[in-house]
Scaffold this motif. Sequence first.
Motif, short mmCIF file in Angstrom:
data_model
loop_
_atom_site.label_atom_id
_atom_site.label_comp_id
_atom_site.label_asym_id
_atom_site.label_seq_id
_atom_site.Cartn_x
_atom_site.Cartn_y
_atom_site.Cartn_z
N GLU A 160 4.98 20.31 13.64
CA GLU A 160 3.80 19.30 15.02
C GLU A 160 5.24 17.49 15.32
OE1 GLU A 160 0.44 15.55 14.37
OE2 GLU A 160 0.48 17.20 13.19
N ASP A 161 5.11 18.06 16.24
CA ASP A 161 6.44 16.70 16.95
C ASP A 161 7.50 17.07 16.14
OD1 ASP A 161 4.04 16.01 18.53
OD2 ASP A 161 3.81 14.68 17.27
N GLY A 162 8.60 18.09 16.02
CA GLY A 162 9.65 17.95 15.81
C GLY A 162 9.63 17.73 14.45
N LYS A 163 8.37 18.31 13.56
CA LYS A 163 8.37 17.61 12.46
C LYS A 163 7.63 18.45 10.88
CE LYS A 163 10.18 12.77 12.89
NZ LYS A 163 11.27 12.71 11.87
#
Length: 290
Positions: A160-163
């Motif tokens: 999610e969002d690069g995480k």
Amino acid sequence: MSVYKSFAVVGGGHIGLPILAALAAKNAAVILLSRPGTSTKTGIPSGVPVIQVDFSDAAAVAAVLKEHNVDVVVSTISGTAIMAQKPLVDAAKLAGVKLFVPSEYGMASNAHTAEVLGGQNTIAAYLKSAGVPSTRIYAGTKCGVIQVGLFTEFIPWLFEDGKLKVIRGKGDIPVSFTSIPDMSGFVAHVLTTVPPSELEDRTLRLEGERSSFNGLAAQFTNISVEHVDSIAGEGADFKALLLQALATGPGSSGWDGARKAEGTRNNAAGSANALSPGHQWQTIKQVHKL
């Protein structure tokens, strides 16, 4: 050699259709069972009969199984409908089916009592009480989005969002990942080549690749690990529960829920890979072209 010659795949979803195709590729006699009113699926191999039948009508399903001399029923029913397998078990009993593969394919469900995993255990117990031999197949963690396993292809669902958010632990607990082609190919291979004595009332534990969350972040170079107390967004509650569970070990296909520890020997993660000698299991990097 296996004595199983004829197969019925129940359900044509993310894992049902690949298993169907893998069996057809081996020139096995195979049919697809779907519920009445279900739209025609794309990707059904040419020549494979699609038979619509009410899964809750054991007599009707048994009639179909008898008509096609089915030896093995492979269920791929989604986790939300897991208990719908009871009449399918009854039908298998009535039709004299030799083996039933219940819908699992994900997290090791032994010793669980709640929700989907508990339902899978209930079906396993029902098969035993009915005297229908079965083979349970575990390949790693469970994903609520597709209900049949967090296969290697679906790893990005965790991001999610690069995480890659870690709610509990250090992100170093191993998780089993298996690709859909490896899973479906394995099912078709063992059902058409392995002696029944090695499949009846057995649990087979697969593993394409073993990786921790920290390991995933290292392979997906645009992803980083973030330790958080909670997550938001669509499906957040389920994802949070899953992430917390994976931080304690159950994401391994060799996890023993009763002992809360990794299994050994035939119960170890990936121990069933040996039933497909010489097969090259797809890595995470190969699947995602990293």
